[in-house]
Design an enzyme around this catalytic site. Structure first.
Site, short mmCIF file in Angstrom:
data_model
loop_
_atom_site.label_atom_id
_atom_site.label_comp_id
_atom_site.label_asym_id
_atom_site.label_seq_id
_atom_site.Cartn_x
_atom_site.Cartn_y
_atom_site.Cartn_z
N CYS A 59 28.58 37.46 -30.83
CA CYS A 59 28.08 36.66 -31.95
C CYS A 59 28.55 35.22 -31.78
O CYS A 59 29.72 34.90 -32.03
CB CYS A 59 28.61 37.24 -33.27
N CYS A 81 29.77 33.46 -34.92
CA CYS A 81 31.12 33.86 -35.37
C CYS A 81 32.20 33.25 -34.48
O CYS A 81 33.22 32.78 -34.97
CB CYS A 81 31.29 35.37 -35.32
N ASP A 82 32.00 33.30 -33.17
CA ASP A 82 33.09 33.02 -32.24
C ASP A 82 32.90 31.77 -31.38
O ASP A 82 33.78 31.41 -30.60
CB ASP A 82 33.30 34.22 -31.30
#
Ligand code: NAP
Length: 307
Positions: free
Chosen positions: A134, A137-138
């Site tokens: 993701c 997200c990261d």
């Protein structure tokens, strides 16, 4: 006896909360069981431009919360619980969760789909250690670094573009020589100066010491292997349905999706599948939301004894 809901909805993404909205507005006693927070996969998208009604687009997290609040305004409840097992043939249907048992006259299964894995050794060990699924997200961990994105669909391209704004260099690895992603992305890809393509290539090994340090690629035409050093790899090769809990109870298609047509009815009366988890041609927020409305229509018929 424990409370019996008219409808227990499993999953709080756009399909689940659309069903909750329609059910609550129809006067049904409905609960949504959500593991984390509203929105499902959609919550990870930082910009959604193809859900109608938002002329400037909207971020997925906000849209998820708004869908939840919209359903709760009419009396739908949300319980934050992890579903452990299901008995869909029981009457009422039983849903065992980390927070206890929920009983429903009907069940709407809206658990969505999760990232597909590459199937390489050590993929599990390296997850979070340089290997990610993701970018939204990261991606922030890779400011000024070199990253590889694997995949050629809309998600991979959106991830590559997002990462190109953070990382120093992005290498997009795709197994064919043309992208599956929509044309709308192509201009932005051409303009991203720090983005390179590796066509006709697949990852055959994750290189690592304690954490990931690179990836070995194989040219699918020549068979030649090359190593690329990088700080992170983002895998974006599609999704697999979250249907593990249903195996042996509900008819699934060859890809593991719930076999349910446009009525969202499954082979078990009173059990419906909505959104990305069911067999369908186009998995989008708008089609998931449409499923929620349709499922409630047929659930009302079922509750009225019509089928
Ligand atoms: P997708 O459209 O199924 O694309 C998956 C990509 O990964 C394909 O390019 C596929 O290659 C490749 N792939 C699959 N398995 C692989 C493997 N084992 N090794 C290497 N490559 C592999 O999946 P997605 O991009 O996650 O999108 C899912 C759905 O969400 C789609 O309907 C998509 O349109 C939608 N979506 C839309 C937006 C948007 O902006 N509208 C954004 C994100 C997602 P091939 O091309 O060779 O099959």
């Amino acid at each position: 006896m424990a409370h019996v809901y008219d409808m227990v909805i499993i999953g709080g993404g756009p399909g689940g909360y659309s069903a909750a909205l329609y059910a609550a507005r129809a006067g049904l006693d409905v609960v949504v069981l959500e593991q984390l927070s509203a929105g499902g996969q959609m919550a990870l998208s930082h910009q959604i431009d193809n859900y109608p009604g938002f002329s400037e687009g909207i971020d997925g997290f906000t849209l998820g919360i708004q869908m939840q609040e919209g359903a709760e305004r009419f009396g739908a409840k949300t319980e934050y619980a992890e579903v452990k097992s299901l008995d869909l043939l029981a009457e009422p249907k039983r849903v065992e969760t980390s927070e206890g048992t929920f009983l429903g006259k009907t069940v709407v299964y809206a658990a969505g789909a999760g990232p597909r894995k590459l199937g390489l050794p050590e993929e599990e060990t390296l997850a979070g250690q340089g290997l990610h699924y993701c970018a939204a997200c990261d991606g922030m961990f890779y400011k000024g670094k070199t990253v590889v994105v694997i995949g050629g669909g809309n998600s991979a391209v959106a991830d590559a573009l997002l990462l190109s704004r953070l990382a120093e260099k992005v290498i997009l690895v795709h197994r064919r020589d043309s992208l599956r992603a929509d044309k709308v992305y192509h201009k932005a890809l051409e303009e991203a100066e720090n983005l390179e393509f590796r066509w006709n290539s697949v990852a055959v090994e994750l290189l690592h010491r304690e954490r990931l340090s690179g990836v070995r690629l194989k040219d699918v035409n020549s068979g030649r292997e090359t190593d690329i050093s990088c700080d992170g790899v983002f895998v974006s090769v599609g999704r697999t349905p979250n249907t593990g809990l249903l195996k042996g109870q509900i008819a699934l298609d060859a890809g593991g999706y719930v076999s349910a047509g446009e009525s969202c009815r499954t082979n078990i009366p009173g059990v419906f599948a909505v959104g990305d988890v069911r067999t369908k041609a186009l998995r989008q927020i708008v089609t998931a939301a449409a499923d929620g409305a349709v499922a409630v229509h047929y659930a009302e018929e079922y509750l009225a004894g019509l089928h």
